[in-house]
Design a protein around this motif. Structure first.
Motif, PDB file in Angstrom:
ATOM      1  N   UNK A  33       0.722  -1.246  -0.074  1.00 52.38           N
ATOM      2  CA  UNK A  33      -0.139   0.034  -0.032  1.00 52.38           C
ATOM      3  C   UNK A  33       0.921   1.406  -0.010  1.00 52.38           C
ATOM      4  N   UNK A  34       1.964   1.560   0.862  1.00 54.64           N
ATOM      5  CA  UNK A  34       2.690   2.416   0.763  1.00 54.64           C
ATOM      6  C   UNK A  34       3.522   2.717  -0.661  1.00 54.64           C
ATOM      7  N   UNK A  35       3.869   1.711  -1.113  1.00 55.15           N
ATOM      8  CA  UNK A  35       4.582   1.634  -2.352  1.00 55.15           C
ATOM      9  C   UNK A  35       3.759   2.148  -3.495  1.00 55.15           C
ATOM     10  N   UNK A  36       2.202   1.807  -3.442  1.00 52.15           N
ATOM     11  CA  UNK A  36       1.399   2.360  -4.282  1.00 52.15           C
ATOM     12  C   UNK A  36       1.168   3.835  -4.214  1.00 52.15           C
ATOM     13  N   UNK A  37       0.962   4.232  -2.784  1.00 51.46           N
ATOM     14  CA  UNK A  37       1.153   5.699  -2.505  1.00 51.46           C
ATOM     15  C   UNK A  37       2.315   6.355  -3.148  1.00 51.46           C
ATOM     16  N   UNK A  38       3.444   5.918  -3.035  1.00 52.50           N
ATOM     17  CA  UNK A  38       4.560   6.410  -3.380  1.00 52.50           C
ATOM     18  C   UNK A  38       4.580   6.599  -4.877  1.00 52.50           C
TER      19      UNK A  38
END
Length: 66
Positions: A33-38
């Motif tokens: 999820x954090x990677x998608x946000x980045x």
């Protein structure tokens, strides 16, 4: 290799390992999820604006110091 004295030791280790596996899986989902946000374009724009602002401040200071 670990030697077990009873079935309760085996069961407690299995429960602990299962919980560790579930925790690791949840951490992987959080990282995804954090990677998608980045990778969102809005974050790219924010980063570019920050870099441009720092570069602009550097250029202004350079002119004043000359």
């Amino acid at each position: 290799m670990k030697n077990y004295q009873s079935f309760t030791d085996i069961e407690s280790d299995l429960k602990r390992l299962d919980l560790e596996r579930k925790i690791a899986f949840e951490e992987m989902k959080l990282l995804k999820t954090e990677f998608k946000e980045d990778l969102k374009p809005s974050n790219w724009i924010n980063t570019l604006l920050n870099v441009a602002g720092k570069y602009g401040l550097y250029m202004v200071m350079k002119r004043f110091l000359k």
